[in-house]
Write a protein that holds these residues in place. Structure first.
Motif, PDB file in Angstrom:
ATOM      1  N   UNK A 104       0.851  -1.204   0.000  1.00 54.40           N
ATOM      2  CA  UNK A 104       0.000   0.000   0.000  1.00 54.40           C
ATOM      3  C   UNK A 104       0.878   1.242   0.000  1.00 54.40           C
ATOM      4  N   UNK A 105       1.995   1.174   0.689  1.00 54.55           N
ATOM      5  CA  UNK A 105       2.931   2.290   0.694  1.00 54.55           C
ATOM      6  C   UNK A 105       3.587   2.537  -0.641  1.00 54.55           C
ATOM      7  N   UNK A 106       3.504   1.578  -1.551  1.00 52.34           N
ATOM      8  CA  UNK A 106       4.032   1.736  -2.899  1.00 52.34           C
ATOM      9  C   UNK A 106       2.944   2.166  -3.870  1.00 52.34           C
ATOM     10  N   UNK A 107       1.729   2.407  -3.354  1.00 52.11           N
ATOM     11  CA  UNK A 107       0.634   2.873  -4.202  1.00 52.11           C
ATOM     12  C   UNK A 107      -0.224   1.767  -4.776  1.00 52.11           C
ATOM     13  N   UNK A 108      -0.053   0.532  -4.319  1.00 47.40           N
ATOM     14  CA  UNK A 108      -0.833  -0.591  -4.831  1.00 47.40           C
ATOM     15  C   UNK A 108      -2.122  -0.765  -4.032  1.00 47.40           C
ATOM     16  N   UNK A 109      -3.229  -0.928  -4.739  1.00 39.79           N
ATOM     17  CA  UNK A 109      -4.506  -1.192  -4.095  1.00 39.79           C
ATOM     18  C   UNK A 109      -4.665  -2.699  -3.885  1.00 39.79           C
ATOM     19  N   UNK A 110      -5.517  -3.120  -2.938  1.00 42.62           N
ATOM     20  CA  UNK A 110      -5.775  -4.558  -2.780  1.00 42.62           C
ATOM     21  C   UNK A 110      -6.263  -5.214  -4.066  1.00 42.62           C
ATOM     22  N   UNK A 111      -7.097  -4.505  -4.834  1.00 44.46           N
ATOM     23  CA  UNK A 111      -7.611  -5.080  -6.084  1.00 44.46           C
ATOM     24  C   UNK A 111      -6.481  -5.313  -7.085  1.00 44.46           C
ATOM     25  N   UNK A 112      -5.549  -4.367  -7.167  1.00 46.01           N
ATOM     26  CA  UNK A 112      -4.422  -4.523  -8.094  1.00 46.01           C
ATOM     27  C   UNK A 112      -3.544  -5.692  -7.674  1.00 46.01           C
ATOM     28  N   UNK A 113      -3.277  -5.816  -6.386  1.00 45.61           N
ATOM     29  CA  UNK A 113      -2.466  -6.920  -5.903  1.00 45.61           C
ATOM     30  C   UNK A 113      -3.174  -8.257  -6.102  1.00 45.61           C
ATOM     31  N   UNK A 114      -4.491  -8.274  -5.875  1.00 41.48           N
ATOM     32  CA  UNK A 114      -5.253  -9.506  -6.113  1.00 41.48           C
ATOM     33  C   UNK A 114      -5.056 -10.000  -7.543  1.00 41.48           C
ATOM     34  N   UNK A 115      -5.131  -9.070  -8.505  1.00 41.99           N
ATOM     35  CA  UNK A 115      -4.991  -9.453  -9.916  1.00 41.99           C
ATOM     36  C   UNK A 115      -3.597 -10.021 -10.187  1.00 41.99           C
ATOM     37  N   UNK A 116      -2.576  -9.375  -9.646  1.00 39.26           N
ATOM     38  CA  UNK A 116      -1.207  -9.843  -9.906  1.00 39.26           C
ATOM     39  C   UNK A 116      -0.944 -11.184  -9.236  1.00 39.26           C
TER      40      UNK A 116
END
Length: 227
Positions: free
Chosen positions: A161-173
């Motif tokens: 989150x501190x790198x600007x990633x949302x949970x949804x974006x991380x879920x996809x990756x």
């Protein structure tokens, strides 16, 4: 060099077994293998250093702490060395972290890699402290749900989150099975080419035997750079 944790190893073994067969052309030795990682530095650098790493390898985290910034600033930036990070994936947690490191634009990778490596003691401790009920989630459900459970329990969503990633974006990756298979296939290629542990290093395609830390690597680099 790192050892695989027992309770995390089974799922990756199945993933590696299911990875596409490697053709003779693909399984070229390190001397002829094309770039298969992320390059930090210039494409036309004087030499190419391949760094084989595992995110669950404490020695890899120590190497990043000790030498990561030095390699970037004193070796890569002047054009002496192009540093290519190659993932040697050892277990499902390692695979999960590798997917997170590769999440987003290629330009994000170098900082993602450094952040994840430098925070390794904290997120590994969180996984070591998980309960049997939590660990059961890593062995049931889809590959994506298993990896997402690992990432949540390790605190990786909060970290990124501190790198600007949302949970949804991380879920996809994390759910990207195509990338997961690519990483598994490359891991097998590296093993077939003689890479047996992490961290390991190759210069211009030639593996450096017995070189697994900065104290051993720095003199090799300096001898090739200095006149």
């Amino acid at each position: 060099m790192r050892m695989i944790s027992a309770f995390l190893g089974t799922a990756l073994a199945a993933s590696l077994a299911a990875a596409p067969a490697v053709s003779a052309q693909e399984s070229a030795t390190p001397q002829s293998a094309p770039m298969a990682g992320h390059l930090i530095g210039r494409v036309d650098a004087d030499m190419r250093l391949a760094e084989y790493v595992s995110y669950t390898c404490p020695h890899c985290a120590h190497f990043e702490q000790e030498a990561g910034d030095t390699l970037k600033l004193a070796y890569a930036r002047p054009g002496h060395v192009g540093v290519e990070i190659r993932h040697l994936v050892r277990d499902p947690l390692d695979l999960t972290v590798a997917l997170i490191a590769n999440c987003g634009k290629p330009a994000n990778f170098a900082t993602n890699h450094a952040v994840l490596m430098k925070a390794q003691p904290q997120w590994l401790d969180r996984i070591r402290a998980t309960t049997p009920a939590q660990r059961a989630r890593y062995e049931t459900g889809t590959n994506a749900s298993r990896r997402q459970a690992l990432a949540r329990d390790a605190g990786l969503y909060e970290l990124m989150k501190g790198r600007g990633y949302t949970p949804a974006a991380l879920d996809r990756c994390i759910a990207d099975d195509t990338m997961a298979q690519t990483l598994a296939t490359r891991t097998r290629q590296y093993a077939e080419a003689g890479v047996t542990g992490t961290p390991s290093f190759a210069i211009d395609g030639t593996l450096l035997p017995g070189v697994h830390d900065w104290a051993a690597l720095k003199p090799v680099l300096d001898a090739r750079i200095l006149p």
